[in-house]
Design an enzyme around this catalytic site. Structure first.
Site, PDB file in Angstrom:
ATOM      1  N   GLY A  79      -5.048   8.799  11.074  1.00  0.00           N
ATOM      2  CA  GLY A  79      -5.077   7.651  12.306  1.00  0.00           C
ATOM      3  C   GLY A  79      -4.643   7.512  13.384  1.00  0.00           C
ATOM      4  O   GLY A  79      -4.893   6.220  14.094  1.00  0.00           O
ATOM      5  N   THR A 116      -3.373   2.641   3.736  1.00  0.00           N
ATOM      6  CA  THR A 116      -2.744   4.407   4.596  1.00  0.00           C
ATOM      7  C   THR A 116      -3.469   4.311   6.249  1.00  0.00           C
ATOM      8  O   THR A 116      -4.470   3.402   6.546  1.00  0.00           O
ATOM      9  CB  THR A 116      -3.674   5.653   3.780  1.00  0.00           C
ATOM     10  OG1 THR A 116      -5.063   5.877   4.066  1.00  0.00           O
ATOM     11  CG2 THR A 116      -3.271   5.756   2.428  1.00  0.00           C
ATOM     12  N   CYS A 117      -2.848   5.208   7.056  1.00  0.00           N
ATOM     13  CA  CYS A 117      -3.130   4.513   8.551  1.00  0.00           C
ATOM     14  C   CYS A 117      -3.909   6.539   8.236  1.00  0.00           C
ATOM     15  O   CYS A 117      -3.891   7.257   9.587  1.00  0.00           O
ATOM     16  CB  CYS A 117      -1.603   5.147   8.778  1.00  0.00           C
ATOM     17  SG  CYS A 117      -1.006   3.943   9.130  1.00  0.00           S
ATOM     18  N   SER A 118      -4.698   6.979   7.084  1.00  0.00           N
ATOM     19  CA  SER A 118      -5.826   7.875   7.683  1.00  0.00           C
ATOM     20  C   SER A 118      -6.942   7.725   7.668  1.00  0.00           C
ATOM     21  O   SER A 118      -7.493   6.959   7.169  1.00  0.00           O
ATOM     22  CB  SER A 118      -5.031   9.452   5.828  1.00  0.00           C
ATOM     23  OG  SER A 118      -6.135   9.985   6.105  1.00  0.00           O
TER      24      SER A 118
END
Length: 702
Positions: free
Chosen positions: A365, A423-425
């Protein structure tokens, strides 16, 4: 040189310049699409540092597909490598080389040139070095060699573009990588305010004095502007082109404003919304120490502690303590153990109520991976996945398993009441799948309440955010204004024995000196109102008790009078239970009652032998009786049997009758009294003998 298998082999010194030329080509051909500024070259030390980075992250191919062999020995580093600006340039060069690795290797083979490099952005002009820049002989040698092969390199690049039918080398990249670069070129800067050192209003005024104007959105604005984030009140947004200007002002030098990705601010603000005054926090895999500092500053006014686990190197302690001291953080405690190795019953963590795991993820992301690595201290392997626009299935499975283990371990802490997972996903395998699996396989053997999915505590500022959060997950998709992230909140009901009242919280705060100047002795208007209502209720209850006694006395008199008049055996007087019910309803009714279907509609004076006493009682009430506000009430008396017949005969001939009484005086003394139904009949005279009207049998034809 070329060997029998058609492979190229070169040293690391040549590898450094290869990366430099490669990066220049990528930026040159892609500047029109991605908006990257044109660069005319970098210092030699940047090339060397980029070569070392590229050596660790380059994509290794199988033995059957290898075209070029790379060196294994790293180059010597220079003092400039510690400078953050040099690091950023080096990572950008290495990342560009990684994206174009396949294309460059093809060009090198096609042009038959020995070193692996690409066409420079300067159109083969000599690179100009500044006066204070130290040149490196190895880099100069490779550059001269590239310039001597400029015609062959240009021809190889042209053939490559024709083969892929591409306008430039930039268009040969995968579409996901091109979109990522386009978002990175417009992504604004996010910075949170250190409220321990300065207030938001002071920051606004400081920026306005420097020529910055406050706006609602900074998108597509080239002026000096800033905006306040809608999700986090202490986060400011700046256009990306202002970074060089901002890092040189005192607000950033003195740690009053700190650059950081917005996803981390969303996580700490979610934790803050779940905390009480004295709840502790446990942070896992924090990455940047700025995240820990932000959490500490948000809880600065509380008595909370922020525990950070996984810091195994004691060599970092002096630097961390210095950083936290400069930022004004005082409630941070570092744990040496990794999170998985910490027991859930650890005595140090008994007051921890919220756990914030920030597990390592694919980071798909994130639009600008170089900035994310530098700010969040991520591994350089992070660049390898972004250069290809995706991640392998095997690696994704490994990451998801690690995330699941961390989340389930966080849910084992019996004293904890909430877990914030971030999360940064944008991959569901790392986000929704991990959370749902952890909730499904909770340990049912524990006596504590189970976790459940809770809705986001952050404000939803747009229709799209509301739609993305319908399943109680907070999502932000990658866009031109923000990176993508995922946020989930797991909570369970608090133990009732641990519920703390507001008064207890204020008392604790006052005991620790947190409420200086605030008087706790004064009760609020709400408390005064409650006390007043309680007092009025007490008085009303006392009054009701007195009324109950008077009603009971009245009923006793009526019962005795009825017993003296009648010769038959009557039932006992009204039981105590009925008396209590009458008293609980308050007072006798003064207005007309609804007629009972089994009783004739005429007024009855049940005490004819003492009319003067009753008249005196109602005409001249005692002073204390006047103070009582009477309310209408219905009194139900037991059946009255006629004296001329047996009770059994009456029961067999007529249904059970009840008497309904009104407290009214006789007509001679109170002329305003309502007339009885028996007297209202036309042509009938009033009768003075009340006893005869009492004993008259009912007339069924009426």
């Amino acid at each position: 040189m070329l060997n029998s298998t058609g492979e190229l082999e070169f040293s690391n010194e040549e590898d450094a310049e290869i990366i430099s030329q490669l990066t220049s080509l990528a930026l040159s051909d892609g500047k029109s699409s991605a908006g990257a500024p044109e660069k005319t070259g970098y210092p030699d030390s940047v090339y060397v540092m980029a070569a070392n980075i590229f050596q660790g992250i380059r994509i290794e191919k199988s033995a059957q597909k290898v075209l070029i062999k790379y060196g294994n020995e790293p180059l010597r580093s220079f003092s400039e490598s510690e400078d953050q600006s040099f690091q950023r340039l080096s990572y950008e060069l290495a990342f560009s080389a990684l994206k174009y690795q396949d294309i460059l290797e093809t060009i090198l083979i096609d042009s038959c040139i020995f070193p692996s490099t690409t066409i420079p952005d300067r159109k083969f002009q000599t690179r100009v070095l500044s006066d204070n820049e130290e040149s490196i002989s190895e880099v100069q040698e490779v550059e001269n060699l590239l310039n001597s092969f400029k015609i062959k390199l240009a021809a190889a690049l042209a053939r490559c573009r024709i083969k892929h039918d591409a306008l430039s080398i930039y268009h040969i990249l995968p579409e996901t990588v091109r979109k990522q670069e386009l978002r990175a070129s417009t992504l604004p800067l996010y910075a949170w305010i250190n409220t321990c050192k300065i207030s938001p209003e002071e920051v606004y005024n400081n920026l306005k004095r420097r020529g910055y104007n406050k706006v609602k959105s900074v998108l597509h604005i080239d002026d000096k502007v800033f905006a306040v984030d809608q999700h986090c009140y202490d986060v400011l947004i700046f256009p990306s082109h202002l970074k060089n200007d901002l890092i040189n002002i005192d607000l950033f030098k003195d740690y009053k404003l700190i650059f950081q990705d917005k996803s981390r601010s969303l996580a700490v603000h979610s934790v803050k919304a779940l905390l009480n005054m004295d709840d502790d926090i446990l942070m896992v895999n924090t990455g940047s120490w700025y995240t820990v500092a932000h959490m500490s500053i948000l809880t600065n006014n509380n008595t909370s502690k922020v525990f950070v686990c996984g810091v195994q190197s004691q060599a970092k302690d002096p630097d961390l303590k210095t950083l936290f001291t400069k930022m004004g953080c005082k409630n941070i405690e570092i744990l040496r153990e990794t999170f998985i190795n910490i027991e859930s019953k650890d005595h140090r963590l008994q007051k921890v109520k919220v756990i914030l795991p920030l597990p390592r993820c694919s980071g798909l992301g994130v639009s600008n991976p170089v900035e994310f690595i530098l700010n969040e201290h991520e591994d350089t392997e992070f660049l390898k996945d972004h250069s290809q626009g995706g991640i392998s299935v095997d690696k994704l499975h490994i990451l998801a398993q690690q995330q699941y283990e961390q989340l389930t371990h966080a849910m084992k802490f019996t004293k904890a009441q909430a877990v914030v997972y971030c999360t940064c996903s944008v991959c569901p395998e790392e986000n929704e799948a991990v959370v749902k699996k952890a909730l499904e396989f909770q340990d049912l053997g524990n006596k504590v309440q189970l976790y459940r999915l809770s809705p986001p505590v952050l404000p939803l500022c747009s229709l799209k955010e509301i739609q993305l959060s319908t399943d109680k997950f907070f999502r932000m998709e990658p866009s031109e204004i923000t990176n993508g992230c995922f946020l989930s909140i797991l909570t369970r009901e608090r133990d009732p024995s641990e519920t703390v009242s507001v008064k207890d919280v204020l008392a604790r705060a006052a005991a620790k000196g947190l409420l200086d100047g605030i008087e706790l002795g004064k009760s609020s208007k709400r408390e005064k109102k409650k006390k007043k209502s309680k007092t009025s209720l007490t008085k009303a209850a006392t009054t009701d008790n007195g009324i109950q006694m008077k009603i009971a006395e009245f009923l006793n008199r009526e019962t005795k009078a009825s017993a003296n008049l009648s010769e038959t055996v009557t039932k006992p007087s009204l039981p105590q239970k009925n008396t209590a019910q009458v008293g609980a309803s308050s007072q006798t009714r003064k207005h007309k009652l609804a007629p009972h279907p089994a009783v004739p509609t005429f007024m009855k004076n049940t005490c004819p032998s003492r009319p003067r006493e009753r008249q005196t009682h109602f005409i001249r009430p005692r002073p204390e009786d006047r103070m009582v506000a009477l309310k209408p009430i219905e009194i139900v008396l037991p059946p009255v049997f006629m004296p001329f017949s047996s009770p059994q005969g009456i029961r067999s001939r007529m249904p059970t009758q009840h008497l309904y009484c009104h407290w009214v005086a006789p007509k001679p003394l109170v002329p305003t009294c309502l007339p009885t139904p028996s007297l209202s009949r036309k042509g009938e005279k009033p009768k003075d003998d009340t006893r005869s009207s009492l004993l008259r049998p009912p007339r069924r034809w009426l």
